[in-house]
Every structure is written in structure tokens, then in C-alpha cells.
Scaffold this active site. Structure first.
Site, PDB file in Angstrom:
ATOM      1  N   ASP A  84      12.649  57.590 -31.007  1.00  9.78           N
ATOM      2  CA  ASP A  84      12.299  56.162 -31.056  1.00  9.78           C
ATOM      3  C   ASP A  84      12.168  55.642 -29.621  1.00  9.78           C
ATOM      4  O   ASP A  84      12.708  56.233 -28.684  1.00  9.78           O
ATOM      5  CB  ASP A  84      13.368  55.354 -31.802  1.00  9.78           C
ATOM      6  N   GLU A 150      18.102  55.568 -31.674  1.00  7.31           N
ATOM      7  CA  GLU A 150      19.058  55.544 -30.558  1.00  7.31           C
ATOM      8  C   GLU A 150      19.013  54.223 -29.822  1.00  7.31           C
ATOM      9  O   GLU A 150      20.028  53.676 -29.410  1.00  7.31           O
ATOM     10  CB  GLU A 150      18.756  56.700 -29.592  1.00  7.31           C
TER      11      GLU A 150
END
Ligand SMILES: [Zn+2]
Length: 446
Positions: A84, A150
Site C-alpha cells: 500500500d 501498513e
């Protein structure tokens, strides 16, 4: 060691950057179709890897790959990253090349995720693909784990679930390597050589909501101290009474190694901390960056009180953002605030709980292998253990290994480092090639 790579490999990195796998402030707002596209992209881009390694999707978008070794009785290794990225829209117009264009220009690949940290994931895959093509099989089982949240939800839906699964399976890793420290120049005052920062620990973090109660009423007849006045006083006390500085072994080792390039007094003091520990601490406390390595820091960041200009606040609330150094805990810091509050009518509430991570040793087979390769790849650099100030997914795996390291083998300027989570994030092809070859060499050593 070579720092070149094929045009196809560059195109694959660019392709990964073009898929906007955005971490949203509210997890429910995530556009998962981009994540589906990314997973399919990996399968198309790395066919040998996908034909050879076992693959699992954990909680749908957490990704695990297992490369079975010839000697499965040996403890496995885990390599990590996350796929991400933080949003870029608000700055999109200011980018030299659009953030999800993956433009290849000026010897670089441009876009969100080139430094944080799709590059590490794609470099792993590029390395595995190359090694499989060359007929290589590792001795140990090698695991790869890639989280998908994250950046904003701190791995709650990705790394946390994968780590729990590994724990449930009773897996123990001989070593774990995630993103983290880089090879930097100019980060430490007085040190001219590049410094390779191998993260061995992470600070914890916690937001404390501190509420002071008042009596309310009209502002024309205020008491001596309103709730807001008391909250302001408490904030002042918190800033005036920082938690004590401690030279942890990690920070001391790091500073001693780089001190060969420092000025006379600092160098002498660092090499004689038995005598001059106090002096070292006061020298380091002078800069915000080194001060953060020495102690748990407390930053007042938000405040609210009355809603109207002529109404006394019933309560005043401040938020203190705290970064915990190993040795302090969320509860011990709350006790510190309570003591500073004295007899003020306060309520202290930790809103999130992430304690400081355990400290991995800067020794042992796995660490030394990383250290040795880093020295070979960056011969001018001073390689040091390092305390990571931010957080990574790797902290979630503390139950599965005592040897967790955070390092991305690329050398960056301050300008490049400042582009992380900012505009014009980009990686030089030379740096990326070095990273791919670093992981090839690392994988070959297992
Ligand atoms: Zn990251």
C-alpha cells in the site's frame, strides 16, 4: 558489483507503481479493485516465481509466498515489505511527473511507492525470478510477507493477521528483514561518509488524551484557573520535564562507529562515555533528531476547550503524541503525566497502544550477513545498528523471531529522503538495480 538492470525489469517496477494501491484514512474507503489489479499484475510479471513458490492470500489482501528449501529442518528466513502507499492527490499538481504514472525519465522511475516501498517487494520478486531461471534453490525455506495496510492502519488488517497465522503454525524465523533504515549522507552532524542504518528496534507510539475538568459558567466571572488554563499549564510542565535521556546500547554503538569522523570533543566524549556520558547526552539533546534517539519524546499536538468565546470550558482536552524508547512503557509515561498534573482534576487516557519493540542483537549470523553485504554494496559507508523512529510491519512478528531487522539497501540524498510521503518520490535505476542484486546475493546465501 553491478548496478545495471534490464529495461524489462525497469518496466516491471514502473508497472507496479502505476497501480494506485492507496491506504485510506478510513479502511472501509479503500478501493480494493486496485489491490486485485496489483495481485494479478504480480502473477503476470513473475511467472517463474508463481509457478515455483507457494502462495497464500491472508485476510484476502495480505500476501505470503513460501520458497521451499532443500533443507527444511533449518530455521526459515522471512523477507518483508508492504504494497500500500499513501495518497498523493493533494500534491498531484506539483509533481514533476504524475504520482501514478511510473514515468521512466532522467535515469529514474517516478511515482508513489518507488521509495516506500513497492520497490522492495518488486526487487524481491525480480531477484527470485532471476535465481529460479538460473536453477537456484535455497537450502532454507524462505518466506515473503507483504502487508496491504501498513501506512494508515499500521498493519492491523495485513501484517497483524499474517503474524498471528505464523505464530499459530509455530513458525520461528532465523531472521526477518523489512523496510526501514537506508544508506544516508548528512544525517548526522559532522559525519561526511554515508551511513548505512540497519534498524534493530523501533520506538513505540501512543496518543494520550488528557482531559482537565472545570466548572463552566460565564466568562465574565472566571475562576482563578479555568480548565483550559490548567491544561495549558500541564502542557508547559510536560515540555519542561522531558523523560530522562538514556544512551541505549544501539544508539551508543551507532554513535561510536560514526564518531571516527566527528570533531575532537564529541569523538573523545563518545569513546569515553564511562566518564563523559552526561556530556554526550547534553550534546545530543541539542538537536531534535538526535534527541529523539535518546529518550521518549512527548509532543502536544491538539487541544480543545469551550465552543464559545464567552463560555468557560467544562473540560479542556489536549492530545500528547508520544514516541516510546524501549525501557519506557505506555503505563509508565501515563504515571509521569499524572505526577506532573499534581492535584489538577485530570483524566489521562492512552488512545492507542504500541509499545517500543524489542531490540534485536547487532550480532549473529543473519545480522552479520546483512552487514557484510551492505559493506560490499556500499564500500564507503559506515554500517551501524539503528533505532527506527517510525513504525514498520515487522514489529508484529516479534513472537516469531529474535532477529528482526529493518533495512532497504539503497543510498539516498536528503532530497530523495524528503520525497517519501511527499511529492516527486522517485528512485534512480542505479539504486533499484543495486537493490535487486543485493537481494539476489542475500537469497543465495540461504
Ligand atoms: Zn513503508
Amino acid at each position: 558489483m553491478t548496478r545495471t538492470i534490464s529495461d524489462d525489469a525497469v518496466r516491471r517496477l514502473s508497472g507496479a507503481i502505476q497501480i494506485p494501491t492507496l491506504s485510506m484514512l478510513n479502511y472501509a474507503d479503500t478501493d480494493f479493485s486496485a489491490f486485485d489489479t496489483f495481485l494479478q499484475f504480480l502473477q503476470d510479471a513473475f511467472p517463474l516465481l508463481h509457478a515455483t513458490l507457494e502462495r497464500e492470500q491472508v485476510n484476502t489482501y495480505g500476501l505470503v509466498y513460501i520458497w521451499r528449501g532443500t533443507r527444511p529442518e533449518r530455521e526459515p528466513i522471512l523477507l518483508m515489505a508492504h504494497y500500500d502507499v499513501v495518497p498523493a492527490e493533494d500534491l498531484a499538481g506539483e509533481w514533476k511527473y504524475p504520482p501514478f504514472s511510473g514515468t521512466v525519465a532522467e535515469g529514474r522511475v517516478w511515482g508513489r511507492g518507488t521509495l516506500d516501498i513497492k520497490s522492495q517487494l518488486i526487487a524481491h520478486m525480480e531477484a527470485v525470478e532471476t535465481l529460479i531461471r538460473a536453477g537456484f534453490t535455497p537450502e532454507r525455506d524462505i518466506y515473503f510477507a507483504y502487508g496491504h495496510d501498513e501506512e494508515i492502519s499500521s498493519g492491523t488488517n495485513g501484517a497483524t493477521i499474517i503474524a498471528a497465522l505464523f505464530k499459530q503454525r509455530g513458525l520461528r524465523f532465523a531472521g526477518i528483514l523489512d523496510e526501514g533504515g537506508l544508506v544516508v549522507t548528512g544525517a548526522i552532524k559532522g559525519v561526511r561518509s554515508p551511513v548505512a542504518l540497519i534498524g534493530v528496534s523501533e520506538k513505540g507510539h501512543c496518543n494520550y488524551e488528557i482531559t482537565v475538568r472545570g466548572s463552566g459558567g460565564h466568562s465574565s466571572m472566571p475562576p482563578k484557573k479555568t480548565a483550559l488554563g490548567q491544561a495549558a499549564e500541564l502542557v508547559t510542565r510536560i515540555e519542561r520535564h522531558p523523560l530522562p535521556a538514556r544512551l541505549t546500547p544501539t544508539v551508543l554503538t551507532m554513535l561510536q562507529r560514526v564518531s571516527v569522523e566527528m570533531g575532537g570533543l564529541t569523538r573523545f566524549a563518545l569513546q569515553n562515555t564511562w566518564l563523559l556520558g552526561g556530556l554526550v547526552k547534553s550534546l545530543l539533546a541539542n538537536s531534535a533528531e538526535t534527541n529523539a534517539m535518546l529518550r521518549t519524546t512527548c509532543a502536544p499536538t491538539m487541544a480543545r476547550a469551550s465552543d464559545a468565546e464567552n463560555v468557560l470550558p467544562q473540560t479542556a482536552t489536549v492530545n500528547i503524541n508520544v514516541r516510546l524508547l524501549a525501557g519506557d512503557t505506555i503505563d509508565s509515561v501515563a504515571a509521569h503525566f499524572r505526577k506532573l498534573a499534581g492535584d489538577m482534576p485530570v483524566e489521562i487516557r492512552p488512545l492507542s497502544r504500541t509499545e517500543a519493540s524489542p531490540v534485536s542483537p547487532s550480532s549473529g549470523e543473519f545480522y552479520e550477513q546483512i552487514e557484510k553485504l551492505t559493506q560490499k554494496w556500499f564500500p564507503d559507508a559506515i554500517v551501524v545498528p539503528y533505532l527506527v523512529m517510525g513504525g514498520t510491519d515487522s514489529r508484529k512478528y516479534a513472537d516469531s523471531s529474535d532477529h528482526i531487522y529493518r533495512f532497504t539497501p539503497i543510498q539516498v540524498t536528503n532530497e530523495e529522503k524528503n520525497a517519501i510521503h511527499n511529492r516527486d518520490e522517485s528512485i534512480s535505476i542505479e539504486n533499484y538495480a543495486g537493490m535487486v542484486h543485493f537481494f539476489e546475493a542475500l537469497l543465495e546465501s540461504f
